[in-house]
Design a protein around this motif. Structure first.
Motif, PDB file in Angstrom:
ATOM      1  N   PRO A 152      44.724  46.121  41.175  1.00  0.00           N
ATOM      2  CA  PRO A 152      43.389  45.073  40.862  1.00  0.00           C
ATOM      3  C   PRO A 152      42.093  45.688  41.062  1.00  0.00           C
ATOM      4  CG  PRO A 152      44.921  44.385  42.616  1.00  0.00           C
ATOM      5  CD  PRO A 152      44.969  46.493  42.618  1.00  0.00           C
ATOM      6  N   GLY A 153      41.137  45.329  40.511  1.00  0.00           N
ATOM      7  CA  GLY A 153      39.506  45.776  39.984  1.00  0.00           C
ATOM      8  C   GLY A 153      40.063  46.439  38.877  1.00  0.00           C
ATOM      9  N   ILE A 154      38.999  47.800  38.535  1.00  0.00           N
ATOM     10  CA  ILE A 154      38.930  48.368  37.330  1.00  0.00           C
ATOM     11  C   ILE A 154      40.171  49.262  37.189  1.00  0.00           C
ATOM     12  CG2 ILE A 154      37.080  49.763  35.633  1.00  0.00           C
ATOM     13  CD1 ILE A 154      35.029  48.289  37.427  1.00  0.00           C
TER      14      ILE A 154
ATOM     15  N   LYS B 291      27.623  47.374  35.037  1.00  0.00           N
ATOM     16  CA  LYS B 291      27.732  46.757  36.390  1.00  0.00           C
ATOM     17  C   LYS B 291      27.880  44.996  36.509  1.00  0.00           C
ATOM     18  CE  LYS B 291      23.171  47.749  35.988  1.00  0.00           C
ATOM     19  NZ  LYS B 291      21.635  47.695  36.222  1.00  0.00           N
ATOM     20  N   TYR B 292      28.100  44.113  35.333  1.00  0.00           N
ATOM     21  CA  TYR B 292      27.890  42.942  35.563  1.00  0.00           C
ATOM     22  C   TYR B 292      30.096  42.979  35.768  1.00  0.00           C
ATOM     23  CZ  TYR B 292      30.148  38.443  33.706  1.00  0.00           C
ATOM     24  OH  TYR B 292      30.389  37.356  34.268  1.00  0.00           O
TER      25      TYR B 292
ATOM     26  N   LYS C 286      32.514  41.142  38.404  1.00  0.00           N
ATOM     27  CA  LYS C 286      33.418  40.468  38.274  1.00  0.00           C
ATOM     28  C   LYS C 286      34.874  41.006  38.561  1.00  0.00           C
ATOM     29  CE  LYS C 286      31.450  37.301  36.271  1.00  0.00           C
ATOM     30  NZ  LYS C 286      31.616  35.305  36.646  1.00  0.00           N
ATOM     31  N   SER C 287      35.245  42.488  39.115  1.00  0.00           N
ATOM     32  CA  SER C 287      36.471  43.308  39.147  1.00  0.00           C
ATOM     33  C   SER C 287      36.565  43.054  41.006  1.00  0.00           C
ATOM     34  CB  SER C 287      35.879  45.317  38.537  1.00  0.00           C
ATOM     35  OG  SER C 287      35.168  45.270  40.576  1.00  0.00           O
TER      36      SER C 287
ATOM     37  N   ILE D 284      40.656  44.375  35.518  1.00  0.00           N
ATOM     38  CA  ILE D 284      39.551  44.421  34.269  1.00  0.00           C
ATOM     39  C   ILE D 284      40.330  46.394  34.135  1.00  0.00           C
ATOM     40  CG2 ILE D 284      37.382  45.644  32.872  1.00  0.00           C
ATOM     41  CD1 ILE D 284      37.053  42.681  34.776  1.00  0.00           C
ATOM     42  N   ILE D 285      40.957  45.978  32.525  1.00  0.00           N
ATOM     43  CA  ILE D 285      41.115  46.965  32.235  1.00  0.00           C
ATOM     44  C   ILE D 285      40.173  47.044  30.495  1.00  0.00           C
ATOM     45  CG2 ILE D 285      43.649  47.947  30.870  1.00  0.00           C
ATOM     46  CD1 ILE D 285      45.464  45.372  32.389  1.00  0.00           C
TER      47      ILE D 285
END
Length: 708
Positions: free
Chosen positions: A23-25, A672-673, A677-678, A683-684
């Protein structure tokens, strides 16, 4: 929702590749041609396959061939994602003809495909409802690829295109889908001119039924005419059957007579064979070899030739009398030798006389007397030399002729002895072969051989006769022919036709005549039955006409209703657009403001023109008047905003070389945005540059790097 794991079994350049995401970036890093876009396209293929959009059946887009593995016969993979605390495993086979999608509960292993949306066009299950997420929404929102170095105008036109796609998504997507469905239904009913349309088919069917109705009435008269003709044909058939039976009995009579003759001929031939066997049994002989007889004959012939050669050699030898010639030649040599000896004696006496004369000339001066003596000495010396030379030549000639004659005689004797030796050897070989074959003479050998050949000739005659018997009547059919011959007594009263073939032809012709008449009768009966069926169904045809006339009225009424529905929906669509436009503008303005830190007001007009408000002069600016970098930022913001507006699910965002034209300030704002959101969205990022990771690490350490 987030993607947990990719298992690339066989796709593009990858074979058995596994990638774990969190999950996340997630930053997927690799040099150019490392395969980042292949992984990006693999995710799309696992969710949606490679089918073209808005097709009523399976048709494939160009990406199917682009990523088809070159060195593998399989084309498949697995994607595992988690949503609402449940892991779902998508297993998809992409190969044409073997297309298959199965969805499993990763925790239990249960096949849960039926819990998901079923796409009737491609006849496969899909992970998402068509209205929630499809390929067009995916590619126009969460899947963001590099725009490249385009001009501002080109970027502006692309943004317009994506907003136009928005008109076919969310609110308008359902409207367009409804309009398309209604229009398809309207077109399915069709017009009276289009031959494949239901209206044309109904009207054509009504016309056809009317023609059938008229035809039934006109055929009623034909039934009576056909029935009368059938009765006449039946009378002719009966007469022909009687004639055919007469032919049949005559044929049976002829066949039984022919069988009788054949059996009698067979028995006669069999009797002849028995006679041959008796002759064979009376002949006795020794088993002699034919081949060895030929050898004996050859050797006897060779002996005769050799004996003739011996006689010839003896005859030739008689013409040469070597001993007589030897005596004569010796006498000639002796005569010459005697003359030579006489000359030598005279020469000696002359020499003595000359010496005496010389001595005398000293004592007495008779010089001339001395000369005469010297002359005689010289003369007799020359004569003696001539005799000696003649003697030597004659002796040599006599010697050569003597040697030649003796050699010739020796050769004659050796040849005669060689011939006699061969004759003795051949004669011995002949006696051995005679003894081997148990005969005492060549005459006895020939007698036994003649008996053997006589037996073989009789056996050949017997073999040919046996073949003739088998040809006449095969042994396995003999009982049948004998039984047939016995039948002759039953048909003796009928005429025996010698030309059975002609009789069979007559019967066959009569059979054909009967068959032709039966065929004609059957056709006429079929025609009558067909007509009677139509007559019976006349009331059904009339009912069918009334039914289709009502169906035509229904179709025409349905078309009117569909047209009214399309007009109403198009009117409502404009009202819906006016309702969601302010909300979309507000959402997009918020995202653009956070990313650009300058423009916070965005407006999308009814004709899809995009404008931003200048924060200083508060005037609206057309998108194509902004810099490429700013347009890239707005493009990115629009993508994310459209996704939030259209889809209720937090679908992962995929960014493939999206920031390649950003400077460090713009990239920092976007990252930063993304970090913000992550927290609730995966985000991939696919990149070939390290600066995304370097800038990202300034703001957070909570991201995963995957190096290809």
């Amino acid at each position: 929702m987030y993607i947990k794991e990719l298992i690339i079994t066989s796709f593009g350049k990858y074979q058995n590749k596994k990638i774990s995401l969190k999950p996340g970036i997630n930053i997927i890093y690799g040099e150019n041609e490392a395969g980042k876009s292949t992984v990006h396209k693999f995710i799309e293929a696992m969710f949606f396959g490679f089918y073209k959009d808005y097709k009523s059946r399976r048709t494939y887009n160009p990406d199917y061939e682009k990523y088809l593995p070159m060195f593998s016969s399989s084309y498949e993979g697995i994607l595992i994602y988690e949503e609402d605390c449940r892991e779902v495993r998508i297993e998809r086979n992409l190969l044409k003809g073997k297309d298959k999608v199965v969805l499993y509960d990763e925790g239990t292993g249960e096949d849960i495909s039926k819990e998901f949306y079923y796409d009737s066009a491609i006849k496969l299950y899909a992970p998402f409802e068509e209205s929630m997420m499809n390929r067009r929404i995916y590619n126009n929102t969460v899947s963001i690829s590099q725009l490249g170095c385009r001009t501002s105008k080109e970027l502006s036109e692309e943004l317009k295109d994506y907003l136009a796609n928005l008109g076919e998504s969310k609110g308008d997507l359902s409207v367009q889908k409804a309009l398309k469905s209604l229009n398809d239904s309207y077109n399915e009913i069709g017009t009276e001119r289009r031959k494949d349309s239901p209206i044309y088919k109904v009207k054509y069917h009504i016309k056809s039924l009317q023609e059938d109705k008229d035809k039934i009435r006109s055929n009623m008269i034909k039934v009576e005419e056909l029935t009368e003709e059938i009765n006449k044909i039946e009378d002719r058939i009966q007469k022909a059957i009687i004639e055919r039976e007469e032919y049949h009995k005559n044929i049976l009579s002829g066949q039984s007579y022919e069988a009788l003759c054949k059996v009698q001929e067979y028995e006669s031939k069999l009797k002849e064979n028995n006679e041959i066997l008796k002759k064979i049994s009376k002949i006795s002989y020794e088993e002699v070899s034919e081949e060895e007889y030929d050898r004996i004959k050859g050797m006897r012939t060779e002996i005769e030739i050799l004996e003739k050669h011996v006689e010839d050699m003896i005859s030739k030898k008689g013409t040469h009398k070597t001993e007589i010639k030897d005596e004569q030649n010796q006498q000639r040599v002796d005569s010459l030798k005697e003359k030579q000896n006489q000359s030598k004696r005279f020469m000696i006496l002359s020499s003595i006389a000359s010496i005496c004369g010389l001595l005398g000339s000293i004592l007495h001066p008779l010089f001339y007397t001395l000369l005469i003596f010297i002359f005689f000495v010289i003369y007799f010396y020359k004569k003696t030399s001539d005799y000696g030379r003649q003697y030597e030549e004659q002796r040599k000639a006599v010697g050569e002729e003597f040697v030649f004659e003796r050699q010739k005689t020796k050769e004659f004797n050796e040849t005669i002895d060689d011939y006699k030796s061969k004759i003795e050897r051949l004669d011995l070989e002949v006696r051995k072969l005679l003894q081997k074959n148990k005969v005492v003479s060549i005459e006895a050998y020939e007698a036994h051989l003649k008996s053997k050949r006589d037996v073989e000739a009789l056996e050949k005659q017997l073999e040919n006769s046996t073949i003739l018997l088998e040809t006449l009547i095969p042994l396995k059919e003999l009982d049948k022919w004998q039984a047939k011959a016995l039948e002759y007594s039953q048909y003796a009263q009928f005429k025996v036709e010698l030309d059975l073939d002609a009789l069979v032809l007559k019967k066959n012709a009569k059979d054909k005549e009967i068959n032709d008449m039966n065929l004609k009768k059957s056709k006429l009966q079929g025609s009558v039955e067909s007509i009677l069926d139509e007559l019976v169904d006349l009331s059904d045809v009339e009912n069918d006409i009334h039914y289709h006339e009502r169906e035509l009225e229904k179709l025409q009424g349905k078309q009117d209703a569909l047209q009214l529905a399309m007009d109403t929906i198009q009117k409502l669509s404009a009202e819906i657009h006016n309702e969601f436009a302010p909300e979309l503008n507000r959402l997009l303005g918020k995202i653009v403001g956070e990313i650009t830190e300058k423009y916070k007001v965005v407006k999308v007009s009814k004709d899809l023109e995009i404008k931003v408000e200048d924060p200083i002069y508060h005037q609206f600016i057309d998108l194509n008047k902004l810099s490429s970098g700013t347009m890239d930022q707005i493009y990115f913001a629009f993508r994310l905003g459209l996704n939030e507006f259209i889809s209720s699910t937090t679908f992962p965002v995929l960014l493939d070389e999206t920031f390649i034209q950003y400077d460090e300030n713009r990239l920092s704002n976007v990252l930063k945005y993304i970090i913000k959101k992550s927290s609730n969205r995966q985000i991939i990022i696919f990149t070939s540059q390290r600066r995304e990771m370097e800038i990202m690490s300034k703001y957070t350490e909570d991201f995963q790097i995957i190096k290809l």
